[in-house]
Enzyme design. Sequence first.
Site, PDB file in Angstrom:
ATOM      1  N   GLY A  88       0.775  -1.336   0.149  1.00 54.26           N
ATOM      2  CA  GLY A  88      -0.153  -0.164  -0.030  1.00 54.26           C
ATOM      3  C   GLY A  88       0.806   1.198  -0.014  1.00 54.26           C
ATOM      4  O   GLY A  88       0.604   2.180   0.684  1.00 54.26           O
ATOM      5  N   TYR A 137     -13.064  -4.464  11.018  1.00 51.73           N
ATOM      6  CA  TYR A 137     -11.517  -3.605  11.226  1.00 51.73           C
ATOM      7  C   TYR A 137     -10.972  -4.170  12.454  1.00 51.73           C
ATOM      8  O   TYR A 137      -9.894  -4.556  12.550  1.00 51.73           O
ATOM      9  CB  TYR A 137     -11.883  -2.237  11.223  1.00 51.73           C
TER      10      TYR A 137
HETATM   11  N1  LIG Z   1      -5.400   6.556   9.159  1.00 48.90           N
HETATM   12  C1  LIG Z   1      -5.478   6.240  10.303  1.00 48.90           C
HETATM   13  O1  LIG Z   1      -6.074   6.822  11.140  1.00 48.90           O
HETATM   14  C2  LIG Z   1      -5.210   4.671  10.669  1.00 48.90           C
HETATM   15  C3  LIG Z   1      -5.006   4.598  12.052  1.00 48.90           C
HETATM   16  C4  LIG Z   1      -4.559   3.314  12.452  1.00 48.90           C
HETATM   17  C5  LIG Z   1      -4.168   2.325  11.603  1.00 48.90           C
HETATM   18  N2  LIG Z   1      -4.085   2.633  10.286  1.00 48.90           N
HETATM   19  C6  LIG Z   1      -3.659   1.852   9.354  1.00 48.90           C
HETATM   20  O2  LIG Z   1      -2.565   2.237   8.620  1.00 48.90           O
HETATM   21  C7  LIG Z   1      -2.258   1.546   7.411  1.00 48.90           C
HETATM   22  C8  LIG Z   1      -2.218   2.640   6.323  1.00 48.90           C
HETATM   23  O3  LIG Z   1      -3.515   3.406   5.965  1.00 48.90           O
HETATM   24  P1  LIG Z   1      -3.604   4.665   5.665  1.00 48.90           P
HETATM   25  O4  LIG Z   1      -4.206   5.714   6.709  1.00 48.90           O
HETATM   26  O5  LIG Z   1      -2.628   4.962   5.065  1.00 48.90           O
HETATM   27  O6  LIG Z   1      -4.972   4.314   4.642  1.00 48.90           O
HETATM   28  P2  LIG Z   1      -5.006   4.844   3.125  1.00 48.90           P
HETATM   29  O7  LIG Z   1      -4.654   6.251   3.004  1.00 48.90           O
HETATM   30  O8  LIG Z   1      -6.583   4.501   2.756  1.00 48.90           O
HETATM   31  O9  LIG Z   1      -4.121   3.732   2.312  1.00 48.90           O
HETATM   32  C9  LIG Z   1      -4.550   2.463   2.123  1.00 48.90           C
HETATM   33  C10 LIG Z   1      -3.364   1.848   1.195  1.00 48.90           C
HETATM   34  O10 LIG Z   1      -3.676   0.109   1.333  1.00 48.90           O
HETATM   35  C11 LIG Z   1      -4.018  -0.070  -0.172  1.00 48.90           C
HETATM   36  N3  LIG Z   1      -4.791  -1.203  -0.163  1.00 48.90           N
HETATM   37  C12 LIG Z   1      -6.154  -1.202   0.016  1.00 48.90           C
HETATM   38  N4  LIG Z   1      -6.644  -2.360  -0.362  1.00 48.90           N
HETATM   39  C13 LIG Z   1      -5.754  -3.020  -0.768  1.00 48.90           C
HETATM   40  C14 LIG Z   1      -5.568  -4.480  -1.370  1.00 48.90           C
HETATM   41  N5  LIG Z   1      -6.525  -5.441  -1.678  1.00 48.90           N
HETATM   42  N6  LIG Z   1      -4.291  -4.846  -1.814  1.00 48.90           N
HETATM   43  C15 LIG Z   1      -3.316  -3.942  -1.410  1.00 48.90           C
HETATM   44  N7  LIG Z   1      -3.347  -2.898  -1.336  1.00 48.90           N
HETATM   45  C16 LIG Z   1      -4.367  -2.438  -0.782  1.00 48.90           C
HETATM   46  C17 LIG Z   1      -4.487   1.155  -0.643  1.00 48.90           C
HETATM   47  O11 LIG Z   1      -4.419   0.889  -2.254  1.00 48.90           O
HETATM   48  P3  LIG Z   1      -5.306   1.634  -3.405  1.00 48.90           P
HETATM   49  O12 LIG Z   1      -4.949   2.985  -3.452  1.00 48.90           O
HETATM   50  O13 LIG Z   1      -5.208   0.772  -4.459  1.00 48.90           O
HETATM   51  O14 LIG Z   1      -6.627   1.612  -2.580  1.00 48.90           O
HETATM   52  C18 LIG Z   1      -3.434   2.175  -0.156  1.00 48.90           C
HETATM   53  O15 LIG Z   1      -2.225   2.103  -0.709  1.00 48.90           O
HETATM   54  C19 LIG Z   1      -3.541   0.680   7.363  1.00 48.90           C
HETATM   55  O16 LIG Z   1      -3.177  -0.742   7.560  1.00 48.90           O
HETATM   56  C20 LIG Z   1      -4.501   1.174   8.391  1.00 48.90           C
HETATM   57  O17 LIG Z   1      -5.673   0.227   9.088  1.00 48.90           O
HETATM   58  C21 LIG Z   1      -4.397   4.031   9.980  1.00 48.90           C
END
Ligand SMILES: NC(=O)c1ccc[n+]([C@@H]2O[C@H](COP(=O)([O-])OP(=O)(O)OC[C@H]3O[C@@H](n4cnc5c(N)ncnc54)[C@H](OP(=O)(O)O)[C@@H]3O)[C@@H](O)[C@H]2O)c1
Length: 288
Positions: free
Chosen positions: A20, A173
């Site tokens: 990702g 989640y």
């Molecule tokens: N943001 C928060 O507040 C928060 C809090 C706690 C934990 N997290 C964790 O941090 C991590 C990164 O999240 P983020 O905030 O950066 O979210 P984000 O901006 O939504 O980015 C998510 C990434 O995951 C990829 N992805 C989604 N489905 C996928 C699949 N089937 N196969 C491969 N890649 C996939 C997306 O690719 P596409 O562009 O193709 O969709 C994107 O690159 C996640 O694990 C999330 O649960 C985030």
Amino acid sequence: MKKNLVKPNDHYRKVMVITGANRGIGFEVARTLAKEDISLVLACRNLVEGEKAKEKIEKESGNSQIKVIKLDLSSFSSIRDFCKKFDQSYQRLDVLINNAGIFTMDKGLTQDGLELTMGVNYFGPFLLTNLLLPFLEKSEEGRIVNVISGAYKRGKFNLENIRERNKTGFRAYSASKFALAVFTLTLSRKLKSKGMRVCVNAVSPGHVNSGMWDFNKWYAPIIRFFGKRSMIDVEQGAEPILFLAISEKAKEINGKYFNREKEEEIMFVSTEDQEILWGKSSKIVGLD
Ligand SMILES: NC(=O)c1ccc[n+]([C@@H]2O[C@H](COP(=O)([O-])OP(=O)(O)OC[C@H]3O[C@@H](n4cnc5c(N)ncnc54)[C@H](OP(=O)(O)O)[C@@H]3O)[C@@H](O)[C@H]2O)c1
């Protein structure tokens, strides 16, 4: 013949995989790592977006050792293809960052018929990590960083039926992140008992202003409007992940959870239950 991007005796240029990496926290992690002398693999489900991210990172860092390989965590065959392609270009892996994840209110299934959130956030990384272990074993100091969430503490799943399909949103989640936390604990214990020098840790990046909050529901803009005031930016969200991935200070840390910079024990799960989850997960993803 294998194209050796990593020379057999080159112990200095580490190879790292970030899932990702095309946007959000993963992009920020990749952008920062690219400034070091590191070979990066951006594992992205959308190759066009992956290449765009690579171009931006290359331009900014001057790092020419960046490759995009397609990876869709909702498909076991895509995960297996990713690993075959990785094998064609690299001999070892030093750091695997299981960053990609979803939060969705939609009921959906993966290509293999699993509940979507559990499939992408847990079963996908479970299979990917297991298939990449032989490469991590070749590293002098392998590390695996599983990006979870503080929500894991409220996660519940039924050990009798971890294929359960009726969850969405927060329930799905937190259950998926709990499963990934248990995986961290189990894998770390298993690798230690085999004497392998691969550390496995879990981390929560905090409440981060990223695309994760752009889910498709009428109340999403309200959550974003109020939530964003207390959210940190992606640069800050990337910090604890980078700490576990490359810091010298983190090299002996193993089997722990980091709530941003605060080290904690992963919630207790008996070895028996860990083994049940491991066995069932292996069966579901098709591992021996
Ligand atoms: N943001 C928060 O507040 C928060 C809090 C706690 C934990 N997290 C964790 O941090 C991590 C990164 O999240 P983020 O905030 O950066 O979210 P984000 O901006 O939504 O980015 C998510 C990434 O995951 C990829 N992805 C989604 N489905 C996928 C699949 N089937 N196969 C491969 N890649 C996939 C997306 O690719 P596409 O562009 O193709 O969709 C994107 O690159 C996640 O694990 C999330 O649960 C985030």
